[in-house]
Design an enzyme around this catalytic site. Sequence first.
Site, PDB file in Angstrom:
ATOM      1  N   GLY A 113      -8.018  12.646  -9.730  1.00  9.58           N
ATOM      2  CA  GLY A 113      -6.648  12.301  -9.082  1.00  9.58           C
ATOM      3  C   GLY A 113      -5.730  11.833  -9.999  1.00  9.58           C
ATOM      4  O   GLY A 113      -6.153  11.280 -10.946  1.00  9.58           O
ATOM      5  N   LEU A 162     -13.690   5.237  -5.566  1.00 11.60           N
ATOM      6  CA  LEU A 162     -12.825   4.217  -5.149  1.00 11.60           C
ATOM      7  C   LEU A 162     -12.721   4.229  -3.645  1.00 11.60           C
ATOM      8  O   LEU A 162     -12.489   3.240  -3.132  1.00 11.60           O
ATOM      9  CB  LEU A 162     -11.425   4.410  -5.672  1.00 11.60           C
ATOM     10  N   GLY A 187      -2.822   9.797  -8.619  1.00  8.19           N
ATOM     11  CA  GLY A 187      -2.113   8.757  -8.052  1.00  8.19           C
ATOM     12  C   GLY A 187      -1.915   7.489  -8.426  1.00  8.19           C
ATOM     13  O   GLY A 187      -2.341   7.134  -9.704  1.00  8.19           O
ATOM     14  N   LYS A 244       3.709   1.514  -3.571  1.00  3.88           N
ATOM     15  CA  LYS A 244       3.088   0.696  -4.675  1.00  3.88           C
ATOM     16  C   LYS A 244       3.971   0.895  -6.054  1.00  3.88           C
ATOM     17  O   LYS A 244       4.327  -0.059  -6.840  1.00  3.88           O
ATOM     18  CB  LYS A 244       1.846   1.127  -5.218  1.00  3.88           C
ATOM     19  N   LYS A 298       0.091  18.132 -13.701  1.00  2.00           N
ATOM     20  CA  LYS A 298      -0.070  16.627 -13.389  1.00  2.00           C
ATOM     21  C   LYS A 298      -1.151  16.106 -14.273  1.00  2.00           C
ATOM     22  O   LYS A 298      -1.177  14.823 -14.387  1.00  2.00           O
ATOM     23  CB  LYS A 298      -0.269  16.464 -11.811  1.00  2.00           C
ATOM     24  N   ARG A 310      -5.309  18.729  -9.237  1.00  2.02           N
ATOM     25  CA  ARG A 310      -5.098  20.118  -8.303  1.00  2.02           C
ATOM     26  C   ARG A 310      -4.081  20.932  -9.015  1.00  2.02           C
ATOM     27  O   ARG A 310      -3.898  22.256  -8.998  1.00  2.02           O
ATOM     28  CB  ARG A 310      -4.825  19.927  -7.001  1.00  2.02           C
ATOM     29  N   THR A 321       0.805  -1.184   0.023  1.00  2.00           N
ATOM     30  CA  THR A 321       0.203  -0.003  -0.064  1.00  2.00           C
ATOM     31  C   THR A 321       0.774   1.186   0.248  1.00  2.00           C
ATOM     32  O   THR A 321       2.005   1.222  -0.138  1.00  2.00           O
ATOM     33  CB  THR A 321      -1.168  -0.055   1.016  1.00  2.00           C
TER      34      THR A 321
HETATM   35  N1  LIG Z   1     -11.612   0.198  -3.545  1.00  2.00           N
HETATM   36  C1  LIG Z   1     -10.314  -0.024  -3.985  1.00  2.00           C
HETATM   37  O1  LIG Z   1      -9.969  -1.183  -4.002  1.00  2.00           O
HETATM   38  C2  LIG Z   1      -9.129   0.774  -3.822  1.00  2.00           C
HETATM   39  C3  LIG Z   1      -7.857   0.396  -4.485  1.00  2.00           C
HETATM   40  C4  LIG Z   1      -6.827   1.405  -4.587  1.00  2.00           C
HETATM   41  C5  LIG Z   1      -7.022   2.836  -3.801  1.00  2.00           C
HETATM   42  N2  LIG Z   1      -8.271   3.044  -3.272  1.00  2.00           N
HETATM   43  C6  LIG Z   1      -8.647   4.317  -2.930  1.00  2.00           C
HETATM   44  O2  LIG Z   1      -8.353   5.330  -3.589  1.00  2.00           O
HETATM   45  C7  LIG Z   1      -7.773   6.555  -2.990  1.00  2.00           C
HETATM   46  C8  LIG Z   1      -6.455   6.967  -3.614  1.00  2.00           C
HETATM   47  O3  LIG Z   1      -5.506   6.004  -3.708  1.00  2.00           O
HETATM   48  P1  LIG Z   1      -3.974   6.429  -4.332  1.00  2.00           P
HETATM   49  O4  LIG Z   1      -3.249   5.005  -3.763  1.00  2.00           O
HETATM   50  O5  LIG Z   1      -3.980   6.578  -5.591  1.00  2.00           O
HETATM   51  O6  LIG Z   1      -3.783   7.483  -3.208  1.00  2.00           O
HETATM   52  P2  LIG Z   1      -2.502   8.818  -3.504  1.00  2.00           P
HETATM   53  O7  LIG Z   1      -1.747   8.481  -4.706  1.00  2.00           O
HETATM   54  O8  LIG Z   1      -2.162   9.318  -2.259  1.00  2.00           O
HETATM   55  O9  LIG Z   1      -3.699   9.990  -3.962  1.00  2.00           O
HETATM   56  C9  LIG Z   1      -4.300   9.925  -5.211  1.00  2.00           C
HETATM   57  C10 LIG Z   1      -4.394  11.316  -5.829  1.00  2.00           C
HETATM   58  O10 LIG Z   1      -5.466  12.259  -5.073  1.00  2.00           O
HETATM   59  C11 LIG Z   1      -5.090  13.557  -5.349  1.00  2.00           C
HETATM   60  N3  LIG Z   1      -5.323  14.085  -3.995  1.00  2.00           N
HETATM   61  C12 LIG Z   1      -4.589  13.702  -2.853  1.00  2.00           C
HETATM   62  N4  LIG Z   1      -5.096  14.454  -1.729  1.00  2.00           N
HETATM   63  C13 LIG Z   1      -6.124  15.205  -2.107  1.00  2.00           C
HETATM   64  C14 LIG Z   1      -6.913  16.344  -1.833  1.00  2.00           C
HETATM   65  N5  LIG Z   1      -6.945  16.558  -0.223  1.00  2.00           N
HETATM   66  N6  LIG Z   1      -7.641  17.106  -2.681  1.00  2.00           N
HETATM   67  C15 LIG Z   1      -7.873  16.743  -3.956  1.00  2.00           C
HETATM   68  N7  LIG Z   1      -6.854  15.572  -4.424  1.00  2.00           N
HETATM   69  C16 LIG Z   1      -6.142  15.035  -3.702  1.00  2.00           C
HETATM   70  C17 LIG Z   1      -3.689  13.662  -5.914  1.00  2.00           C
HETATM   71  O11 LIG Z   1      -3.864  14.192  -6.954  1.00  2.00           O
HETATM   72  P3  LIG Z   1      -3.364  15.577  -7.549  1.00  2.00           P
HETATM   73  O12 LIG Z   1      -2.292  15.835  -6.857  1.00  2.00           O
HETATM   74  O13 LIG Z   1      -2.989  15.523  -9.079  1.00  2.00           O
HETATM   75  O14 LIG Z   1      -4.579  16.624  -7.349  1.00  2.00           O
HETATM   76  C18 LIG Z   1      -3.053  12.364  -5.781  1.00  2.00           C
HETATM   77  O15 LIG Z   1      -2.140  12.056  -6.524  1.00  2.00           O
HETATM   78  C19 LIG Z   1      -7.741   6.080  -1.418  1.00  2.00           C
HETATM   79  O16 LIG Z   1      -8.689   6.614  -0.993  1.00  2.00           O
HETATM   80  C20 LIG Z   1      -7.635   4.628  -1.618  1.00  2.00           C
HETATM   81  O17 LIG Z   1      -8.152   3.979  -0.314  1.00  2.00           O
HETATM   82  C21 LIG Z   1      -9.264   2.128  -3.127  1.00  2.00           C
END
Ligand SMILES: NC(=O)c1ccc[n+]([C@@H]2O[C@H](COP(=O)([O-])OP(=O)(O)OC[C@H]3O[C@@H](n4cnc5c(N)ncnc54)[C@H](OP(=O)(O)O)[C@@H]3O)[C@@H](O)[C@H]2O)c1
Length: 259
Positions: free
Chosen positions: A135, A214, A137, A72, A163, A159, A68
Site C-alpha cells: 500500500g 495495520l 497511502g 490527513k 505509485k 497495484r 482520519t
Molecule cells: N492500527 C493503526 O493504528 C492504524 C493507523 C492508521 C491506519 N490504519 C489502517 O491502515 C489502513 C490504511 O490506512 P490509510 O489511511 O493509509 O488508507 P488509504 O490511504 O485509503 O489506503 C492505503 C493504500 O492501500 C492500497 N489499497 C486501497 N484499497 C486497496 C485494495 N482494494 N486492494 C489493494 N490495495 C488497496 C492503496 O495503495 P495502492 O493504490 O498503491 O495499491 C492505498 O493507497 C486502514 O485499514 C486503516 O484503518 C491503522
Amino acid sequence: MKKLSAYKHLFGLIGYPIAHSFSKNYFSDKFLKEGINDSYYELFPLKMIGELPDLIHRFQNLKGLNVTIPYKELVIPFLDEIDENAKEVGAVNTIKVESGKLFGYNTDVYGFEKSLRQFLNQAQLKTIKKALILGTGGAAKAVKYVLKKLGISYSLVSRKIKKGDLLYEDLDEKTLSAYQLIINTTPVGMAPKTATFPDLNYNLLDSNHFLYDLVYNPEKTVFLTKGKKQGCMIMNGLPMLHLQAEKAWEIWSFLIDKK
Ligand SMILES: NC(=O)c1ccc[n+]([C@@H]2O[C@H](COP(=O)([O-])OP(=O)(O)OC[C@H]3O[C@@H](n4cnc5c(N)ncnc54)[C@H](OP(=O)(O)O)[C@@H]3O)[C@@H](O)[C@H]2O)c1
C-alpha cells in the site's frame, strides 16, 4: 444531553464519511473511567476540509481533533504550525487547538515505532534487512518514516507501477525471500470485508518472515492467519491504535492540565 458548547473541553474526530470510530469509544471510555466530567468527544464528519475553520470558530471550547481519511494530508494548509515528524511524513492525524491556533502532529509514527519494538526485540530487529510495505497511502507514509529512522530499507508494493516500487505480481520466491518484514498498510481484510487479503503467494512465506498488519478489526485478519500457518511471527494493528491514541491524549491533556 448537554450542548457541545457547554463542555469545558471538547475533542473530536474529523473525516468523511465517519462510519465507526475507535477514537470516540476510546476517549469517551477514558473520560468515564478517569472521572473527567468536563470533557466530551464528538464525531465531526466534514464534507469538505474547507469546513474546518468554521468548526473551530463555532466551538471555542475545542481543544483537540483526531484526523482520519481523507483529510490527513489535506488538513496541512489549515494548520498554523506542524511538528517535525508530521512535516516529514506529510500527514497529520492529531491537532491541538491552543488560543485559536492549530498545531499538527502525527501520532501514527509514535504508535507504529513503539508497537514494532514491542513486536520485535532488538535482536530480531537486527535480522530485518529489508521490509515490504503493502500500500502507498497515508499509513504507509508513517511506516516509511519509522523504517527509515530505524535504518531498515524498504520497498513499496502497489497495484499501480507508478505509485510503488513493486507490483503484487512481482512478489515471487526470490523477491519474497529477500524481505523479512511484510507490513500491510492497505485496508484489505478490514471489516466488513474480512474474507479479503493482500494478493501474495503465502506458500512462499516461512518462519523467517514477520507479518505486521495495520488493520485492527478483525484482530486476526486472513493475512495474519495465512502467515501464521506458514510459521511467520505476526502482529495486528491494535497496539498501534492504542499507542497513537495515548500519544494524542498526552498532547491534549497537557493543555487541559495548564488551565
Ligand atoms: N492500527 C493503526 O493504528 C492504524 C493507523 C492508521 C491506519 N490504519 C489502517 O491502515 C489502513 C490504511 O490506512 P490509510 O489511511 O493509509 O488508507 P488509504 O490511504 O485509503 O489506503 C492505503 C493504500 O492501500 C492500497 N489499497 C486501497 N484499497 C486497496 C485494495 N482494494 N486492494 C489493494 N490495495 C488497496 C492503496 O495503495 P495502492 O493504490 O498503491 O495499491 C492505498 O493507497 C486502514 O485499514 C486503516 O484503518 C491503522
